[in-house]
Every structure is written in structure tokens, then in C-alpha cells.
Design an enzyme around this catalytic site. Structure first.
Site, mmCIF file in Angstrom:
data_model
loop_
_atom_site.group_PDB
_atom_site.id
_atom_site.type_symbol
_atom_site.label_atom_id
_atom_site.label_comp_id
_atom_site.label_asym_id
_atom_site.label_seq_id
_atom_site.Cartn_x
_atom_site.Cartn_y
_atom_site.Cartn_z
ATOM 1 N N GLU A 311 -5.752 3.185 27.249
ATOM 2 C CA GLU A 311 -5.886 4.162 25.937
ATOM 3 C C GLU A 311 -4.918 3.550 24.939
ATOM 4 O O GLU A 311 -5.409 3.694 23.744
ATOM 5 C CB GLU A 311 -5.340 5.343 26.402
ATOM 6 C CG GLU A 311 -5.295 6.401 25.144
ATOM 7 C CD GLU A 311 -3.958 6.266 24.200
ATOM 8 O OE1 GLU A 311 -4.280 6.839 23.141
ATOM 9 O OE2 GLU A 311 -3.085 5.721 24.507
ATOM 10 N N GLU A 312 -3.827 2.834 25.356
ATOM 11 C CA GLU A 312 -2.751 2.151 24.285
ATOM 12 C C GLU A 312 -3.472 1.324 23.380
ATOM 13 O O GLU A 312 -3.110 1.420 22.165
ATOM 14 C CB GLU A 312 -1.379 1.874 25.122
ATOM 15 C CG GLU A 312 -0.902 2.922 25.684
ATOM 16 C CD GLU A 312 -0.161 4.205 24.874
ATOM 17 O OE1 GLU A 312 -0.192 3.817 23.587
ATOM 18 O OE2 GLU A 312 0.559 4.778 25.452
HETATM 19 ZN ZN LIG Z 1 -0.298 8.169 25.538
#
Ligand SMILES: [Zn+2]
Length: 447
Positions: A311-312
Site C-alpha cells: 500500500e505504502e
Molecule cells: Zn497505512
């Protein structure tokens, strides 16, 4: 008296559809709050595997542990789904003030940044308070290291400088970009996080420094000191590598093709242990399916737990899930993500139709015993976003207090020590009870 009777009757009618679900919802809440199992699992994950940067061995090993642990929990259909993810490597890095001599400044390269030349970049510092301030004094920026000393207001607003500040400075000839970390004053911790280069600007190295150091450089400059620094960074991208979303389910008893999705992101930034961002979100959503199995609760619809990767610094896990499940996107009836910590005061937020919101508000009355009955507007998450957009799926977020969360966000201080076991249990209880009713109610949640 008539009025009293009428309102009594209508209150009973409104809530009565919930009656068949009260028992199991209470059992889930009781089991989640009976002990600190969830906190213990969170500590095991973060103590053993630590930070889980995309493409790191730590993340790979944590993913293997998650698969084994989901199998031990007795979940159905435990498997991984492959995605290719970027691998950004920080390398060694340092920042020194060389005039006035001589001070080391804590710093973290922003994720996605390029390196400096091996001997570093030495330049005078130009401190600006905003993008407008930079634009006004653009002629001064050439050959300088621009420091954005932008006070933290809220994450959504201030993070724009982390994402785009390097290109803003580079357009005016800056040779590197420094920024005051995105977050409230803490304990002199720099905050990393993702950044992007715009196509129309030269690429320059970008790093964050603590609030205290940004203020110090500001005061020196205000006194007329020509502040000079040396920045050294080795950051780089390697080739993309293989990674995996991890999936585990409780298969639905009557409508297994209808999916209630819960999830989090399993990767993290590299300082700290990614405990609040987002290991705790993974553990508390995972509890929904673990507790259903433990208590032998099998709702009508399938409850699917996904630990999303990357995600990051890429969102490849969330996008990959959408692509792999595009044909069943509209079968997703509800999606919940926890990616804002669990610090009190926490709340559930919801995004969906008015009809769905009304039902959610009624289900939330079951959370009154743990004080979580008020659902606020606005719910969703980066990882569930792609499938929710494609399938027009109502979404919910579990979120903790933003001030406590963003004080440690993406810093070395994001560890399990700051997280209260009761807050973890309360999150797990709220999510489990809410998800259970949505997965089991015969009428379904309107879109
Ligand atoms: Zn997060």
C-alpha cells in the site's frame, strides 16, 4: 399516552429485525474483549518481523507467517495472490549543518527519492513556509536546498508537500528538497512517506527532518545566518519483485458468492515496526474471521479477509486485487478497512447510500456496550478503494484518534508499546460484530 405507545412500537419495529443476530454479535464482542489475544498477536508480528518495507525479506517472511497462522486459525480457502511490486531501497543517508559548524540532523529520505551523488550535495538552505511563499521568492531558489517549513494542520492538507514538494522546488532550480515532517511536534522524530516526481521537473533528492530541526533552521535564517548543509543519500529503486496478498475466509453458508471484504495493508515503511501503520489494522480485521471460526459462527455470505501488500509505495496489492477479482467486483456487498490506528477515541466511518447508512446505524446499536454505536460519515481505505470503485461497494473504515496516530506515523516510534490492548480488543469487537450482521442479514445491504 397514544404518542408514547406509538413511539415505543415503532422503536421495537425498527430494531426487531436485529433480534436473530443479537446473540452472535454479543458472543463476538465478548470473545474479542475477554483477553488480549489480538494485542499479543500484534506484538508477535511486530517483534518477530519488524518493519515490512515492500520487497524486503521481513515482509516476505511475515507473509509466510500470516499464511501459516491463518491455516492454524482454521480459516477457509487460505491462499496468496501474486502481484509485482516496486522495491525502493533506502541505503545510507545523512544530513549535516556545516554552517554554523557543525551539527548532525536526524533525517529520513522520502520513499521514492533518488540518491545524491556519492559525495553528497552541499548548498545553502532556503526556508519557505508554503508553496505560495516559494513562488513569490522563486528567483532565490536556484542552486539552493529548499526547506518547506510548513506547519502541520491535518494530514490530508500537509502531505501535499511530501508528495509534490520536490518537484515544486526543482521547477525553480533547487538542487534538493527538505521538509518539516508531516505530523505534530513529537520527540524529534523524522517521518518518511511516499513522494512522486512530476514529469515536467528535474528529479532532485528529497528528505524529511524533525519539526524541531526545521524550526531551528528557520530561526538561524531569520537571524541572517547563511545556513549551509550537506545531504548524502543512497536511495534507489531495484527492479520490481514478486509479492503477495494473503487471503483467508469464512465461506458463506447460503450465499458463498456474495462477499463481505475486510482488510488492511501488511507492508509498512522501514523505520519503526509499522505497528499502528498498519499491523494493528491487520490484526483487528483478521480477528473477525478468527473469532467466527473459534465460535463456530458461519454467516450466510462469505467473509473474506485480505492482507494487502505494497500500500505504502505503490498500491499494487489493492490494484492487483481489483484486477484479479474484477468479474466478482459487484458480488462484494460491503468492504471495511482499518488503516488509521486504534487510538482512543476511535470511530467507525461509513460511505454508502442513505438506505445503507440507515441499516448501518441500526446495526451499530449493537455496539453500544463498547461505546462504538455512533457511525460517522466517511469510510473507506486505499486498499479496498479499487474494488469498491469498480463494484460500487459501500465502504467502512475503523479509525483511531488522528493526532496520536500522526504523531508517530512513518517514524521509528511506530511500535507496539504505544498501543493499548483494550483499544485493540475494542476495534476487533466492533469490526467483528458489524461485519457479522452485514454478512448474515437476509435482506442484504442496499448499494
Ligand atoms: Zn497505512
Amino acid at each position: 399516552m397514544l404518542a408514547l405507545l406509538a413511539s415505543h412500537t415503532s422503536a421495537q419495529t425498527n430494531g426487531s429485525w436485529l433480534d436473530p443476530f443479537r446473540g452472535n454479535a454479543s458472543k463476538l464482542i465478548a470473545a474479542a474483549t475477554a483477553d488480549q489475544f489480538a494485542w499479543d498477536r500484534l506484538a508477535e508480528l511486530t517483534d518477530t518481523y519488524g518493519q515490512r518495507l515492500s520487497g524486503s525479506d521481513n515482509l516476505n517472511r511475515a507473509i509466510a507467517w500470516a499464511v501459516e497462522t491463518m491455516k492454524k486459525d482454521g480459516l477457509d480457502n487460505v491462499h496468496t495472490e501474486r502481484v509485482m511490486i516496486p522495491r525502493w531501497v533506502r541505503g545510507n543517508e545523512s544530513l549535516e549543518i556545516i554552517n554554523p559548524p557543525h551539527h548532525v540532523v536526524p533525517m529520513l529520505a522520502l520513499g521514492g527519492s533518488i540518491a545524491t551523488p556519492p559525495h553528497g550535495i552541499e548548498a545553502d538552505v532556503m526556508v519557505v513556509s508554503s508553496g505560495e511563499d516559494l513562488a513569490k521568492r522563486a528567483a532565490e531558489a536556484k542552486g539552493k536546498i529548499v526547506l518547506f517549513n510548513v506547519p502541520y494542520t491535518n494530514y490530508g492538507e500537509t502531505v501535499a508537500y511530501r508528495s509534490g514538494g520536490a518537484s515544486m522546488a526543482a521547477r525553480h532550480g533547487a538542487v534538493a528538497m527538505l521538509m518539516r515532517s508531516v505530523g505534530p511536534m513529537a520527540h524529534r522524530t523524522p517521518h518518511t512517506g511516499g513522494m512522486n516526481y512530476a514529469g515536467d521537473a528535474p528529479k532532485i533528492p528529497a528528505a524529511a527532518i524533525p519539526v524541531e530541526d526545521a524550526q531551528r533552521l528557520q530561526r538561524l535564517v531569520n537571524r541572517g545566518v547563511a545556513v549551509r548543509v550537506r545531504l548524502k543519500m543512497e536511495a534507489k529503486f531495484d527492479a520490481d519483485v514478486e509479492s503477495f496478498n494473503v487471503v483467508g475466509e469464512v465461506r458463506g453458508s447460503q450465499r458463498p458468492d456474495e462477499i463481505v471484504l475486510v482488510g488492511c495493508h501488511f507492508d509498512s515503511w522501514d523505520p519503526g515496526a509499522g505497528a499502528s501503520d498498519d499491523a494493528v489494522g491487520c490484526i483487528v480485521t483478521w480477528e473477525t474471521v478468527r473469532l467466527m471460526k473459534k465460535l463456530n459462527i458461519r454467516p450466510r455470505r462469505t467473509v473474506r479477509m485480505v492482507l494487502f501488500t505494497n500500500e505504502e509505495n505503490g498500491l499494487r496489492g489493492g490494484n492487483g486485487y481489483r484486477d484479479a477479482h474484477a468479474t466478482e467486483a459487484t458480488n462484494h456487498v460491503f468492504a471495511l478497512e482499518s488503516d488509521s490506528g486504534v487510538f482512543a477515541p476511535a470511530r467507525l466511518g461509513f460511505t454508502g447510500s442513505d438506505g445503507a447508512r440507515k441499516i448501518i446505524a441500526e446495526i451499530a446499536t449493537l455496539l453500544a456496550p463498547i461505546g462504538m454505536q455512533d457511525v460517522v460519515p466517511g469510510g473507506g481505505g486505499a486498499d479496498i478503494g479499487p474494488i469498491a470503485t469498480l463494484g460500487k461497494v459501500p465502504t467502512m473504515a475503523y479509525g483511531g484518534d488522528p493526532t496520536r496516530y500522526f504523531t508517530i506515523h512513518h517514524t521509528p516510534a511506530d511500535t507496539v508499546d504505544r498501543i493499548d490492548p483494550h483499544e485493540v480488543s475494542k476495534a476487533a469487537a466492533s469490526i467483528a460484530a458489524m461485519v457479522y450482521v452485514i454478512a448474515d442479514m437476509p435482506q442484504g445491504l442496499p448499494k
